[in-house]
Write a protein that holds these residues in place. Structure first.
Motif, short mmCIF file in Angstrom:
data_model
loop_
_atom_site.label_atom_id
_atom_site.label_comp_id
_atom_site.label_asym_id
_atom_site.label_seq_id
_atom_site.Cartn_x
_atom_site.Cartn_y
_atom_site.Cartn_z
N CYS A 78 -2.01 -6.70 -4.32
CA CYS A 78 -2.51 -6.20 -3.05
C CYS A 78 -2.62 -7.35 -2.07
CB CYS A 78 -3.88 -5.55 -3.23
SG CYS A 78 -3.80 -4.07 -4.21
N SER A 79 -2.20 -7.09 -0.87
CA SER A 79 -2.27 -8.13 0.14
C SER A 79 -2.66 -7.49 1.45
CB SER A 79 -0.92 -8.82 0.27
OG SER A 79 0.03 -7.86 0.67
N HIS A 80 -2.61 -8.29 2.49
CA HIS A 80 -2.96 -7.82 3.82
C HIS A 80 -2.17 -6.55 4.17
CE1 HIS A 80 -4.53 -8.21 7.80
NE2 HIS A 80 -3.33 -8.12 8.31
N GLU A 81 -2.86 -5.46 4.42
CA GLU A 81 -2.26 -4.20 4.87
C GLU A 81 -1.37 -3.53 3.82
OE1 GLU A 81 -2.17 -2.91 8.38
OE2 GLU A 81 -3.86 -4.25 8.80
N HIS A 137 -1.28 -2.22 -0.11
CA HIS A 137 -1.86 -2.03 -1.43
C HIS A 137 -0.81 -1.43 -2.36
CE1 HIS A 137 -6.16 -2.74 -0.54
NE2 HIS A 137 -5.77 -2.47 0.69
N THR A 176 -12.63 -4.61 6.68
CA THR A 176 -12.02 -5.93 6.53
C THR A 176 -11.51 -6.12 5.11
OG1 THR A 176 -13.60 -6.80 8.13
CG2 THR A 176 -12.46 -8.42 6.78
N ASP A 232 -8.40 -4.04 4.55
CA ASP A 232 -7.27 -4.66 5.26
C ASP A 232 -6.75 -5.89 4.53
OD1 ASP A 232 -7.44 -2.78 7.20
OD2 ASP A 232 -8.45 -4.05 8.67
N LYS A 233 -7.64 -6.63 3.90
CA LYS A 233 -7.27 -7.87 3.23
C LYS A 233 -6.70 -7.66 1.84
CE LYS A 233 -8.27 -11.50 5.84
NZ LYS A 233 -7.44 -12.70 5.97
N GLY A 234 -6.89 -6.46 1.31
CA GLY A 234 -6.40 -6.22 -0.05
C GLY A 234 -7.42 -6.58 -1.12
N TYR A 291 -9.56 -15.54 0.27
CA TYR A 291 -8.93 -14.70 1.29
C TYR A 291 -9.17 -15.24 2.70
CZ TYR A 291 -7.84 -11.25 -2.27
OH TYR A 291 -7.33 -10.61 -3.37
#
Ligand SMILES: [Zn+2]
Ligand SMILES: [Zn+2]
Ligand SMILES: [Zn+2]
Length: 138
Positions: free
Chosen positions: A84-87, A89, A57, A60-62, A11
């Protein structure tokens, strides 16, 4: 190379002792952990704010997702999906809380049914918490 280090690398997160220890805590438990669970486990090594920031963090990163608990607290669990990714889910699974041991687990195989809201209501997220007795306490 341990799992925590691999995840941080994957990540593109800088390796810190706190991040590593928190990830290790999650990978070594089957159930969701709250902020105070982590404080108890990690002891005095990191202050509240550092733990809080690290959790944020990860969400936010998933890497972690929030799990609502019946006592109004928030717990966190690992995202076991690559979706799941940045911001963003993508979870529609049920959470189970054992009223005997107090552990909350992700039940990934059970999906929350589609909920059709009346006109004018906009859905942001859906949480479903089932309470009962887990296999360990049964
Ligand atoms: Zn997620
Ligand atoms: Zn239990
Ligand atoms: Zn979950």
């Amino acid at each position: 190379m341990n799992i925590a280090r691999n995840t941080l690398k994957e990540y593109s997160l800088r390796q810190t002792g706190c991040r590593e220890d928190i990830l290790n805590a999650f990978t070594s438990h089957e159930y969701a952990l709250s902020h105070s669970d982590l404080e108890n486990q990690l002891g005095e090594r990191f202050d509240r704010v550092t733990i809080y920031r690290t959790l944020k963090t990860f969400v936010d990163k998933g890497i972690l997702h929030k799990v609502l608990d019946d006592v109004g607290g928030t717990k966190y669990a690992l995202c076991r999906t690559s979706e799941c990714s940045h911001e963003e889910h993508h979870h529609d699974h049920v959470h189970f809380k054992c009223t005997t041991c107090g552990n909350t687990t992700c039940i990934e195989s059970i999906h929350i049914p589609t909920i059709n809201l009346p006109q004018g209501y906009v859905r942001k997220e859906v949480n479903m918490l089932v309470q009962g007795v887990c296999p360990n306490c049964n």
